[in-house]
Design an enzyme around this catalytic site. Structure first.
Site, PDB file in Angstrom:
ATOM      1  N   GLU B  68       0.821  -1.218   0.000  1.00 20.44           N
ATOM      2  CA  GLU B  68       0.000   0.000   0.000  1.00 20.44           C
ATOM      3  C   GLU B  68       0.855   1.268   0.000  1.00 20.44           C
ATOM      4  O   GLU B  68       0.466   2.292  -0.560  1.00 20.44           O
ATOM      5  CB  GLU B  68      -0.953   0.014   1.195  1.00 20.44           C
ATOM      6  CG  GLU B  68      -2.107  -0.991   1.090  1.00 20.44           C
ATOM      7  CD  GLU B  68      -1.738  -2.378   1.587  1.00 20.44           C
ATOM      8  OE1 GLU B  68      -0.554  -2.612   1.941  1.00 20.44           O
ATOM      9  OE2 GLU B  68      -2.639  -3.248   1.631  1.00 20.44           O
ATOM     10  N   PHE B 130     -11.770  -7.383  13.967  1.00 17.42           N
ATOM     11  CA  PHE B 130     -10.689  -7.871  13.114  1.00 17.42           C
ATOM     12  C   PHE B 130     -10.389  -6.838  12.023  1.00 17.42           C
ATOM     13  O   PHE B 130     -11.267  -6.378  11.317  1.00 17.42           O
ATOM     14  CB  PHE B 130     -11.069  -9.218  12.483  1.00 17.42           C
ATOM     15  CG  PHE B 130     -10.009  -9.735  11.549  1.00 17.42           C
ATOM     16  CD1 PHE B 130      -8.759 -10.091  12.039  1.00 17.42           C
ATOM     17  CD2 PHE B 130     -10.249  -9.834  10.195  1.00 17.42           C
ATOM     18  CE1 PHE B 130      -7.762 -10.537  11.176  1.00 17.42           C
ATOM     19  CE2 PHE B 130      -9.264 -10.286   9.330  1.00 17.42           C
ATOM     20  CZ  PHE B 130      -8.010 -10.640   9.825  1.00 17.42           C
ATOM     21  N   GLN B 131      -9.131  -6.485  11.910  1.00 18.28           N
ATOM     22  CA  GLN B 131      -8.639  -5.507  10.934  1.00 18.28           C
ATOM     23  C   GLN B 131      -9.305  -4.151  11.061  1.00 18.28           C
ATOM     24  O   GLN B 131      -9.481  -3.441  10.078  1.00 18.28           O
ATOM     25  CB  GLN B 131      -8.758  -6.050   9.510  1.00 18.28           C
ATOM     26  CG  GLN B 131      -7.804  -7.226   9.288  1.00 18.28           C
ATOM     27  CD  GLN B 131      -7.574  -7.557   7.836  1.00 18.28           C
ATOM     28  OE1 GLN B 131      -8.424  -7.312   6.994  1.00 18.28           O
ATOM     29  NE2 GLN B 131      -6.411  -8.121   7.547  1.00 18.28           N
ATOM     30  N   LYS B 180     -17.761  -1.143   5.462  1.00 21.35           N
ATOM     31  CA  LYS B 180     -18.093  -2.181   4.488  1.00 21.35           C
ATOM     32  C   LYS B 180     -19.601  -2.225   4.221  1.00 21.35           C
ATOM     33  O   LYS B 180     -20.041  -2.406   3.084  1.00 21.35           O
ATOM     34  CB  LYS B 180     -17.606  -3.543   4.995  1.00 21.35           C
ATOM     35  CG  LYS B 180     -17.673  -4.618   3.928  1.00 21.35           C
ATOM     36  CD  LYS B 180     -16.976  -5.901   4.374  1.00 21.35           C
ATOM     37  CE  LYS B 180     -16.963  -6.927   3.256  1.00 21.35           C
ATOM     38  NZ  LYS B 180     -16.339  -8.188   3.678  1.00 21.35           N
ATOM     39  N   MET B 493      24.167   8.882   2.370  1.00 18.92           N
ATOM     40  CA  MET B 493      23.987  10.164   3.042  1.00 18.92           C
ATOM     41  C   MET B 493      24.279  10.045   4.544  1.00 18.92           C
ATOM     42  O   MET B 493      24.885  10.945   5.137  1.00 18.92           O
ATOM     43  CB  MET B 493      22.557  10.681   2.803  1.00 18.92           C
ATOM     44  CG  MET B 493      22.300  12.070   3.332  1.00 18.92           C
ATOM     45  SD  MET B 493      23.445  13.265   2.628  1.00 18.92           S
ATOM     46  CE  MET B 493      22.501  13.881   1.241  1.00 18.92           C
TER      47      MET B 493
HETATM   48  C1  LIG Z   1      12.388   5.719   5.391  1.00 13.52           C
HETATM   49  C2  LIG Z   1      13.674   6.364   5.731  1.00 13.52           C
HETATM   50  N1  LIG Z   1      14.507   5.803   6.637  1.00 13.52           N
HETATM   51  C3  LIG Z   1      15.690   6.398   6.920  1.00 13.52           C
HETATM   52  C4  LIG Z   1      16.063   7.563   6.333  1.00 13.52           C
HETATM   53  C5  LIG Z   1      17.381   8.223   6.685  1.00 13.52           C
HETATM   54  N2  LIG Z   1      18.235   8.295   5.499  1.00 13.52           N
HETATM   55  C6  LIG Z   1      18.340   9.403   4.737  1.00 13.52           C
HETATM   56  S1  LIG Z   1      19.322   9.210   3.421  1.00 13.52           S
HETATM   57  C7  LIG Z   1      19.708   7.639   3.867  1.00 13.52           C
HETATM   58  C8  LIG Z   1      20.655   6.811   3.058  1.00 13.52           C
HETATM   59  C9  LIG Z   1      20.127   6.485   1.726  1.00 13.52           C
HETATM   60  O1  LIG Z   1      20.942   5.498   1.151  1.00 13.52           O
HETATM   61  P1  LIG Z   1      20.795   5.141  -0.365  1.00 13.52           P
HETATM   62  O2  LIG Z   1      19.376   4.880  -0.706  1.00 13.52           O
HETATM   63  O3  LIG Z   1      21.748   4.073  -0.715  1.00 13.52           O
HETATM   64  O4  LIG Z   1      21.183   6.497  -1.094  1.00 13.52           O
HETATM   65  P2  LIG Z   1      22.608   7.229  -1.093  1.00 13.52           P
HETATM   66  O5  LIG Z   1      22.605   8.238  -0.012  1.00 13.52           O
HETATM   67  O6  LIG Z   1      23.664   6.197  -0.887  1.00 13.52           O
HETATM   68  O7  LIG Z   1      22.668   7.867  -2.435  1.00 13.52           O
HETATM   69  C10 LIG Z   1      19.047   7.291   5.047  1.00 13.52           C
HETATM   70  C11 LIG Z   1      19.181   5.989   5.723  1.00 13.52           C
HETATM   71  C12 LIG Z   1      15.128   8.123   5.425  1.00 13.52           C
HETATM   72  N3  LIG Z   1      15.354   9.297   4.822  1.00 13.52           N
HETATM   73  N4  LIG Z   1      13.975   7.515   5.135  1.00 13.52           N
END
Ligand SMILES: Cc1ncc(C[n+]2csc(CCOP(=O)(O)OP(=O)(O)O)c2C)c(N)n1
Ligand SMILES: [Mg+2]
Lengths: 186, 580
Positions: B68, B130-131, B180, B493
Site C-alpha cells: 500500500e 478484526f482488521q 463495508k 547520506m
Molecule cells: C524511510 C527512511 N529511513 C531512513 C532515512 C534516513 N536516510 C536518509 S538518506 C539515507 C541513506 C540512503 O541510502 P541510499 O538509498 O543508498 O542512497 P545514497 O545516499 O547512498 O545515495 C538514510 C538511511 C530516510 N530518509 N527515510
C-alpha cells in the site's frame, strides 16, 4: 513573554474537529488550561473557548494553523483585557462548618454567591465570576470544610470583535457573487 | 444493519434502477471527477468496491501495487505529473496503516491525493474488530481533511468534498474511510461537484495595496533575490515568475521542489538553496537587501540557522497558506494569495532595470563552486564513477525533457544539483519528508500518468530495497520506467554524516547488496551494470532508447560526499565547499 490568552473559535459541528485542534496545540507543547464547547448564536456552528498560556508569537502561529483546518470557520485570539469572561464554580461544604459565625451572610453579601441546596450534612454553593473571585471564595470556605469543589472552563464574550453572524453573512454573500472557483491545482 | 448486510446482487433485484450500491456509487463519483487511474491493494473490507471495479474496467484502470505504501507514492507521483488528484485504495487495518508514510509524504509536499480506505462494518467500529484500526485518528495529523462514511447515501457528498479540498487552496492529501456495510447498501445516486464549503475559503481576494507595496520594495531594492518553491509549480506560475525576474533583473534561487520552476540554464538562475544547494544563493542570501519568497515555506533545510538568516534583507512572502507566513521567518510584507495571481498583478508595477553588478556576484561565486566542486564531480578524468557525472550525462542526453524521479539520499542531492531542469522537466521527489523508498513506486505512478514521456528514476541502493517489490508492478503492467540505480553499497547520506560528524564510525551504513541485474532479470526487466567511465555514455543512451522498463546499475564511488554543505547550526553564508 508568556501570557494568558483566550482563543475563541467557531467550527462546523463535525466529529473529530476537537482532536484536530488539540493536535496542533499538543505539537507545540501548549497546555489547554480550560476548554468549553457550546453551541453558538448561529445554528449548526459550534463555539470553543480555550485558555492557554504562551507567547504572543506562538499564539498567532497556532491560531493560523487552527484556522487553516477545513472545518474551522474563524479563530479569535484575545488577551484578558479584550474580553468579558466568566467561570462558574460549585462548592459543597459541611453544613455545620458554614452555619457557624456570620459566614452565610458574608457569602451572599461579599461574595455574591448563591445557595443551591441545603441538607443537614452539606450545603451546595454556586458562584460565577473571574477565576480570581472563584479562588478567593474557595479560600474563604476552606475553614468550614470543603467536601467537593468543581469549576467550569471559561466562557467569554468579546468587547470589539465583529459578530460571527456578520461574518457568516459576509461569507455567504461573497459566495453568491463568486464566479466558479479558480482552483489553484487544476 | 441487518438489511445492509444483504449481498449487493440481491438488493439490486429488489430495487429500482436508480438504486446502486455504495461501492458502485464511489466508482461513479470518481469518474465524475475525471479519474481514470487508481492505485491500490484489496482486502476484506474493500472487496465490494473491487468487485464493482471489474464492471468499470473500461473507464477506471486499477494498478495493483505490491504494497500500500507503493500505491500511495504512485498516486502522489501521478498527481505531480498530471496536475490532477491521485487516487489510492486500501483496505481496513493493515492496508490503511501501510498508507501512512505515503499520506504524510504527500502532506508535507502539498500534493493532492484522495485516499479511500475501507472500514469494518459500522456496527463493529470501535470494538477492536478484526482488521479495524482508527485510521481517521491515525491520519489526522497528516491529512488536510478526512472523514468517515457509514451510510451509502453519504458517499457522493464525501467524495465531492474530498476532491474539492484536495485540489483547492494549498493542495494536500485527504482520506475518506468507508465502512463495508456502506459499500454494500444501496442509495439513489446523484452527484454534484463541491464548489463551496462555508468554513473553508481557498480563494482569497487580491489586496492591490499589498501588491503595490511589494512593487515599491522591489523597485527600491539593490540586491533583490527571489526564492521559488513548489508553490510556483502548483499554481502554474513559472511563466509569470520568469517575466518578473527578467523585468526586474532579479536572480532566482529555488528550493528542491521548486527547481523546475525556473530554467536552470537561465542567466538569472542562482541555483538551489539550502543544505546541499549551490554556493552563490546560500552566501548571497545573507547579502540580499530584499527577499521575495514565492510559494515556499522557509524549511530548516533551506534556511540553516535562523538566527543568522538573511540579516540584511526585508522579506516579502507570497504564499497561499497563511499559516506558513511568519512561521519560521518574520516577514516584512505578507501576501497571502495564489502565486500566479500575485505575480501577474505585480509584473506591470515592477520597473525594468538591469542589475549587472549584483548578478556578477553570483557568477563569481558560481565559478568558485564550479572549480572546487562541480567540475571534479561531473567531469572527473580518473577514479571511480561519480554520481554527478552520471546525472550530468542523463541531463545532457535528455536536455531536460523528461520526468525525473528520485529517491532520498546523496543521489537525490546529486540529481538536484546536476540535472539541468527547464520548462519541459517535471521533478518528482520527496522533499519535506525525505522518504526513502519513494522513488520506485513514484516512478511507476509518474509513468502511468504520463505515457509517452520518458520517466527516469534515480535511486540509491538503500532506498531501492525499501520498496523493491514494486518491480513486480512494473513487470505486470510493462510500465516503461528507466531505473538508474546509483550503487555505492552504502546508505551514503548517513555515511557522509558519520564521516563528518561521528569520526568516520560507520555504524550500520554499509550494505551487502544482491546482484541487482539478476534480480531485475527475475522480474523480466532488462538490466545492465556499468562500472567504467568509458561505458557510461553508451549505457545511458541504450537505457534511454529501450522500449520497456529498464534498469541501469551504475557502480559508483563508495565514499564520495555531497558538497557544498550548510552544516547543522551554521548560517547559509557559512556554507562549506570542501571537507579537509
Ligand atoms: C524511510 C527512511 N529511513 C531512513 C532515512 C534516513 N536516510 C536518509 S538518506 C539515507 C541513506 C540512503 O541510502 P541510499 O538509498 O543508498 O542512497 P545514497 O545516499 O547512498 O545515495 C538514510 C538511511 C530516510 N530518509 N527515510
Ligand atoms: Mg547508497
Amino acid at each position: 513573554m508568556q501570557q494568558e490568552y483566550t482563543i475563541s473559535l467557531f467550527t462546523e459541528d463535525h466529529i473529530g474537529i476537537l482532536s484536530r485542534i488539540t493536535l496542533i496545540l499538543t505539537r507545540r507543547q501548549i497546555n489547554i488550561e480550560s476548554i468549553t464547547a457550546s453551541e453558538s448564536a448561529v445554528s449548526g456552528v459550534q463555539m470553543l473557548t480555550m485558555v492557554v498560556t504562551t507567547t504572543p508569537d506562538m499564539v498567532n502561529k497556532v491560531a493560523r494553523q487552527i484556522e487553516k483546518l477545513v472545518d474551522v470557520i474563524k479563530v479569535f485570539v484575545h488577551t484578558n483585557q479584550e474580553i468579558i469572561s466568566q467561570e462558574i464554580a460549585l462548592y459543597k461544604v459541611t453544613t455545620s462548618g458554614l452555619m457557624s459565625g456570620s459566614m452565610i451572610g458574608d457569602l451572599v453579601r461579599l461574595y455574591h454567591a448563591r445557595i443551591l441546596e441545603v441538607t443537614p450534612e452539606y450545603i451546595v454553593v454556586e458562584k460565577s465570576g473571574s477565576r480570581e473571585e472563584i479562588t478567593a471564595l474557595l479560600a474563604f470556605l476552606e475553614p468550614c470544610g470543603v467536601l467537593q469543589f468543581v469549576r467550569s472552563g471559561r466562557i467569554a464574550i468579546t468587547r470589539q470583535v465583529k459578530e460571527l453572524n456578520a461574518y457568516l453573512k459576509e461569507m455567504d454573500a461573497a459566495e453568491r457573487t463568486r464566479h466558479e472557483p479558480s482552483e489553484v491545482y487544476n | 444493519m441487518k438489511e445492509m448486510k444483504k449481498p449487493a446482487v440481491e438488493q439490486d433485484t429488489n430495487n429500482h434502477e436508480s438504486q446502486i450500491t455504495g461501492a458502485e456509487a464511489l466508482l461513479k463519483c470518481l469518474i465524475e471527477e475525471g479519474v481514470d487511474t487508481i492505485f491500490g491493494y484489496p482486502g476484506g473490507a474493500i472487496m465490494p468496491v473491487y468487485d464493482k471495479l471489474l464492471d468499470y474496467s473500461d473507464s477506471l484502470r486499477h494498478i495493483l501495487t505490491r504494497h500500500e505504501q507503493g500505491a500511495a507514492h504512485a498516486a502522489q507521483a501521478y498527481a505531480m505529473v498530471t496536475g490532477r488528484p491521485g487516487v489510492c485504495f486500501a483496505t481496513s487495518g493493515p492496508g490503511a496503516t501501510n498508507l501512512v508514510t505515503g499520506i504524510a509524504n504527500a502532506f508535507l509536499d502539498s500534493v493532492p491525493v484522495v485516499f479511500i480506505t475501507a472500514q469494518v462494518t459500522s456496527g463493529l467500529i470501535g470494538t477492536d474488530a478484526f482488521q479495524e484500526t482508527d485510521i481517521l485518528g491515525i491520519s489526522m495529523p497528516v491529512t488536510k481533511w478526512n472523514a468517515q462514511v457509514k451510510k451509502a447515501e453519504d458517499i457522493p457528498d464525501a467524495i465531492a468534498r474530498a476532491f474539492y479540498i484536495a485540489r483547492s487552496g494549498r493542495p494536500g492529501p485527504v482520506l475518506v474511510d468507508i465502512s463495508k456495510d456502506a459499500q454494500f447498501a444501496s442509495l439513489s445516486y446523484s452527484y454534484r461537484k463541491c464548489t463551496y464549503i462555508r468554513s473553508y475559503n481557498p480563494v482569497i481576494p487580491l489586496q492591490m495595496r499589498d501588491i503595490e507595496s511589494a512593487a515599491v520594495m522591489i523597485n527600491h531594492a539593490e540586491k533583490p533575490l527571489i526564492l521559488a518553491g513548489h508553490g510556483v509549480i502548483l499554481s502554474s506560475a513559472a511563466d509569470e515568475l520568469r517575466a518578473l525576474a527578467e523585468k526586474g533583473a532579479i536572480p532566482v534561487a529555488a528550493t528542491l521542489l521548486g527547481l523546475p520552476a525556473f530554467p536552470n540554464k537561465h542567466r538569472l538562475f542562482a541555483g538551489m538553496l539550502g543544505m546541499h544547494g549551490n554556493y552563490a544563493p546560500n552566501v548571497l542570501t545573507n547579502q540580499a537587501d530584499l527577499i521575495i519568497a514565492v510559494g515556499m515555506r522557509f524549511d530548516d533545510r533551506v534556511t540553516g540557522n535562523l538566527k543568522k538568516y538573511a540579516p540584511e534583507a526585508r522579506i516579502i512572502h507570497i504564499e497561499i497558506d497563511k499559516a506558513e507566513i511568519n512561521k519560521n521567518v518574520r516577514v516584512d510584507l505578507e501576501i497571502n494569495n495564489d502565486a500566479r495571481e500575485v505575480l501577474e498583478a505585480l509584473i506591470p508595477l515592477v520597473r525594468q532595470v538591469s542589475r549587472e553588478k549584483w548578478i556578477r556576484e553570483f557568477r563569481m561565486l558560481d565559478r568558485i563552486e564550479y572549480e572546487k566542486v562541480i567540475r571534479p564531480e561531473t567531469e572527473p578524468d580518473e577514479g571511480e564513477l561519480r554520481m554527478g557525472e552520471v546525472v550530468k550525462t542523463v541531463s545532457d542526453l535528455t536536455e531536460g525533457d523528461a520526468v525525473i524521479v528520485t529517491d532520498v539520499g546523496q543521489h537525490q542531492m546529486a540529481v538536484a544539483r546536476y540535472y539541468g531542469f527547464n520548462e519541459k522537466s517535471t521533478l518528482v521527489t520527496s522533499g519535506g519528508m525525505g522518504t526513502m523508498g519513494f522513488g520506485l513506486p513514484a516512478s511507476l505512478g509518474a509513468a502511468s500518468g504520463n505515457p509517452g514521456r520518458p520517466v527516469i528514476a534515480f535511486i540509491g541502493d538503500g532506498g531501492f530495497q525499501m520498496t523493491i517489490q514494486e518491480l513486480g508492478t512494473i513487470m505486470q503492467y510493462r510500465i516503461p520506467v528507466k531505473i538508474l540505480l546509483l550503487n555505492n553499497s552504502f546508505l551514503g547520506m548517513v555515511r557522509q554524516w558519520q564521516e563528518r560528524f561521528f569520526n568516520s564510525r560507520y555504524a550500520s551504513t554499509e550494505m551487502v547488496n544482491p546482484d541487482f541485474v539478476t534480480l531485475a532479470g527475475a522480474y523480466g526487466i532488462t538490466a545492465h551494470r556499468v562500472t567504467r567511465r568509458e561505458e557510461l555514455h553508451e549505457a545511458i543512451k541504450t537505457m534511454l532508447a529501450a522500449e520497456g522498463p529498464y534498469l541501469l546499475e551504475t557502480v559508483i564511488s563508495r565514499e564520495a560526499n555531497i558538497l557544498p554543505m550548510v552544516e547543522p547550526g551554521a548560517s547559509v553564508s557559512e556554507v562549506t565547499l570542501t571537507y579537509r
